[in-house]
Design a protein around this motif. Structure first.
Motif, PDB file in Angstrom:
ATOM      1  N   GLY A   1     -22.137  34.257 -48.129  1.00  0.00           N
ATOM      2  CA  GLY A   1     -23.428  34.950 -48.316  1.00  0.00           C
ATOM      3  C   GLY A   1     -23.860  34.967 -49.578  1.00  0.00           C
ATOM      4  O   GLY A   1     -23.273  34.517 -50.603  1.00  0.00           O
ATOM      5  N   PHE A   2     -24.811  35.717 -50.044  1.00  0.00           N
ATOM      6  CA  PHE A   2     -25.575  35.831 -51.163  1.00  0.00           C
ATOM      7  C   PHE A   2     -24.531  36.925 -52.383  1.00  0.00           C
ATOM      8  O   PHE A   2     -25.076  36.882 -53.428  1.00  0.00           O
TER       9      PHE A   2
ATOM     10  N   GLU B   1     -32.445  33.694 -49.152  1.00  0.00           N
ATOM     11  CA  GLU B   1     -31.839  34.245 -50.585  1.00  0.00           C
ATOM     12  C   GLU B   1     -30.844  32.903 -50.891  1.00  0.00           C
ATOM     13  O   GLU B   1     -30.571  32.611 -52.054  1.00  0.00           O
ATOM     14  N   GLU B   2     -30.028  32.519 -50.053  1.00  0.00           N
ATOM     15  CA  GLU B   2     -28.925  31.274 -50.078  1.00  0.00           C
ATOM     16  C   GLU B   2     -29.967  30.221 -50.681  1.00  0.00           C
ATOM     17  O   GLU B   2     -29.310  29.480 -51.642  1.00  0.00           O
TER      18      GLU B   2
ATOM     19  N   TYR C   1     -18.493  30.345 -49.825  1.00  0.00           N
ATOM     20  CA  TYR C   1     -18.989  31.687 -50.214  1.00  0.00           C
ATOM     21  C   TYR C   1     -19.013  32.417 -49.011  1.00  0.00           C
ATOM     22  O   TYR C   1     -19.140  31.669 -47.783  1.00  0.00           O
TER      23      TYR C   1
ATOM     24  N   THR D   1     -21.982  26.237 -54.946  1.00  0.00           N
ATOM     25  CA  THR D   1     -22.781  25.429 -54.338  1.00  0.00           C
ATOM     26  C   THR D   1     -22.231  24.211 -53.463  1.00  0.00           C
ATOM     27  O   THR D   1     -22.611  23.269 -53.334  1.00  0.00           O
TER      28      THR D   1
ATOM     29  N   PHE E   1     -29.904  28.093 -43.437  1.00  0.00           N
ATOM     30  CA  PHE E   1     -29.615  28.745 -44.889  1.00  0.00           C
ATOM     31  C   PHE E   1     -30.573  29.921 -44.908  1.00  0.00           C
ATOM     32  O   PHE E   1     -31.876  29.916 -44.583  1.00  0.00           O
TER      33      PHE E   1
ATOM     34  N   PHE F   1     -23.827  30.196 -58.649  1.00  0.00           N
ATOM     35  CA  PHE F   1     -23.785  30.294 -57.035  1.00  0.00           C
ATOM     36  C   PHE F   1     -22.528  29.149 -56.707  1.00  0.00           C
ATOM     37  O   PHE F   1     -22.637  27.868 -57.252  1.00  0.00           O
TER      38      PHE F   1
END
Length: 616
Positions: free
Chosen positions: A601-602, A513-514, A599, A501, A510, A499
């Motif tokens: 989102g997930f 899921e994040e 990013y 980060t 957040f 991910f």
């Protein structure tokens, strides 16, 4: 009558500090050594850390000589969690999970047991959120915290800062009305006579200064602590009563902040580094060189003496954690800088005016009654004579990894895990700042191994993978102080595996899921993608933590450990070019990430080699 009431107070209820009878013991001591309470606690903790490290060494396949070495020694390990807001807290959760033998992974080689082998753990800013939260919730595992208890609910409905309707705060800001401006934060009023407003008013009515840090700390408490009353009367010294602490089942925790000299808005590496631990608050820096019982922090003393009346409850847990992350001017500066486009010219002008007001009145930092007033241990007369201490986020002086109090000659660490989640992608600058501080007057009792400059960090990809610093004690003789050799530092920077980060310091909410994806990536940064990059990585960590004891006993490394040190030790070379080095963006397992990457989102989560959470 007042004296009778004071004597009757045995427990502090609510957020406001209360007057209590002073204990008969002296409340100020010299900072030349650690406290007797800490010594005794560490002695008892070592009985468990030695057993845990011995088990770890067996599990990672080191030879019987290494096992015997651990069982017959007292190896001293520390873990330092950097600042970096919620980014640091959530990445740090995953990093600690990788070091925790309570974390179950289905496949891969594990570093579980290192946390159980550590005597000390420190944090500042976002790292202090995590250390404070775990310490005062009885040191739960990640699965307990996230999956069972949902301890850190960071969803938009529970965020700290209400970012909607900035125009509604223009009038109170324009008129320098901090109280009215604060009324726009979440949890300000939660019911009849309840909420942050009433907590702060009670503290003010009790005669104590109230600043932005009070509101910030109370707001944080709604997310970090599981108390039903949102921790309004939860104190930092209450860590002493947690079963995990009483039974020596967790590392000795402390968080840090820096002091701003009275009458200035300047902070740098000469600033005094304060630490708050379950027993004490103070600093071993020469400027202060003294500590006080944290339970009576805020008491008005003169050279350690009192008039019979002390204060209890000033060391509210949220306020302590809020102090360690008090960087409001820097946050607001990101809104009003010349190149910022989030606000129009008129709003910027108003906020700049408000910032000046907050700085001039000291309301942008935490204010503490100076319990150390007139003490004779420190060298700073301003600290000794001022009525108030002004404390703020320790990372503002550049030391975003809180290793300064850990690297003292008093604590004699052998190995320190430096978890760097500072900048969006770390560049080594925090470790460099700490290294340089040891050559200043304030750092005269610090011992830190050699580290390269920032260009070398980038050129040699030292932030792209774990790196060991100080691998050979014989090369550190010029850094030895009071016969204490600098510890070996295991540097573990944040970078993307599963991910992205590189999250803004100023992101406060957040999705679940994040949150879990960030934690998962933190796990991967320490475990080297759960051992898929290097299955020998846990063994190499074992080689690192026992190295100082081997050197003390004149024991040569095994061939296995020599190979590990070839792979992970900084070789001492420096990038000599005067030209800046800009490595290419690279998200491969061995490459470097050195630029801002956002990013959406997930959807950016990739397939993981391990699974901490069932949704992967």
């Amino acid at each position: 009558m007042k004296l009778i009431l004071i004597l009757l107070v045995t427990a502090v209820l609510g957020y406001a500090p209360q007057e209590v009878k002073c204990p008969s013991t002296n409340l100020i001591r010299s900072g030349e050594d650690i406290s007797e309470n800490e010594k005794n606690w560490i002695d008892n903790r070592r009985k468990k850390t030695t057993a845990a490290l011995s088990e770890y060494i067996k599990n990672v396949g080191l030879d019987d000589d290494a096992v015997d070495l651990v069982e017959n020694s007292s190896i001293n390990i520390g873990i330092a969690l950097s600042g970096g807001g919620y980014r640091s807290m959530l990445v740090g959760v995953g990093q600690l999970a990788a070091l925790d033998n309570r974390t179950e992974v289905t496949e891969g080689s594990s570093l579980g047991g290192i946390m159980q082998s550590a005597n000390y753990i420190s944090g500042l800013s976002g790292g202090s959120y995590l250390i404070g939260s775990l310490s005062l919730n009885n040191w739960p595992s990640v699965h307990q915290s996230v999956l069972e208890n949902d301890l850190w609910n960071l969803t938009e409905a529970n965020q700290l800062v209400n970012t909607n309707g900035l125009w509604t705060v223009i009038w109170p800001v324009l008129t320098d009305n901090l109280w009215e401006a604060l009324s726009h934060i979440n949890h300000w009023v939660t019911g009849k006579d309840t909420g942050i407003k009433y907590d702060l008013q009670a503290k003010k009515d009790a005669g104590f200064p109230v600043t932005l840090t009070d509101a910030w700390g109370r707001d944080l408490s709604y997310q970090l602590f599981s108390e039903e009353n949102n921790a309004e009367d939860l104190n930092f010294s209450d860590i002493r009563d947690q079963p995990a602490f009483k039974n020596y089942d967790m590392p000795f925790p402390f968080i840090t902040a820096i002091g701003r000299e009275p009458g200035t808005i300047v902070y740098n590496t000469n600033s005094t580094v304060f630490e708050m631990n379950p027993f004490e608050m103070g600093s071993s820096d020469p400027s202060l060189n003294s500590f006080t019982d944290i339970k009576y922090l805020g008491s008005r003393l003169s050279n350690g003496t009192n008039n019979g009346t002390c204060v209890a409850g000033f060391e509210n847990a949220g306020f302590m954690v809020g102090t360690s992350s008090s960087l409001f001017n820097e946050y607001l500066d990101t809104l009003v800088c010349d190149d910022c486009n989030s606000l129009n010219f008129a709003v910027k002008w108003v906020l700049k005016k408000f910032l000046t007001y907050l700085s001039n009145t000291g309301q942008d930092v935490a204010q503490y009654p100076n319990t150390f007033k007139n003490n004779s241990f420190g060298t700073s007369r301003k600290l000794a004579t001022n009525d108030t201490l002004y404390l703020l986020d320790g990372g503002l002086a550049g030391e975003v990894i809180p290793i300064t109090p850990m690297m003292t000659t008093q604590r004699k660490l052998d190995a320190v895990f430096a978890l760097d989640n500072s900048q969006n992608w770390p560049d080594g600058s925090s470790l460099i700042t700490s290294y340089e501080r040891q050559f200043t007057e304030q750092g005269k009792n610090m011992v830190i191994p050699y580290v390269p400059d920032q260009k070398t960090f980038l050129h040699q990809n030292l932030t792209a993978k774990p790196t060991f610093f100080g691998c050979s004690a014989k090369n550190l003789t010029d850094l030895v102080k009071d016969d204490v050799v600098p510890p070996l530092v295991i540097y573990l920077p944040n970078r993307p595996y599963t991910f992205w980060t590189n999250i803004s310091l100023y992101q406060f909410s957040f999705t679940n899921e994040e949150k879990k994806a960030i934690i998962q990536n933190g796990f991967e940064t320490v475990s080297r993608l759960n051992g898929t990059i290097d299955e020998d990585w846990p063994t190499c960590v074992g080689c690192a933590v026992i190295r100082r004891e081997q050197e003390r006993q004149g024991i040569e490394q095994s061939e296995q450990c020599k190979k590990c040190f070839e792979d992970y030790c900084w070789d001492g070379t420096i990038y000599e070019s005067d030209e800046p080095y800009y490595p290419p963006l690279n998200f491969t397992d061995s490459g470097l990430t050195n630029d801002s990457v956002t990013y959406e989102g997930f959807s950016n989560v990739t397939a993981s080699s391990s699974s901490l959470f069932s949704f992967f």
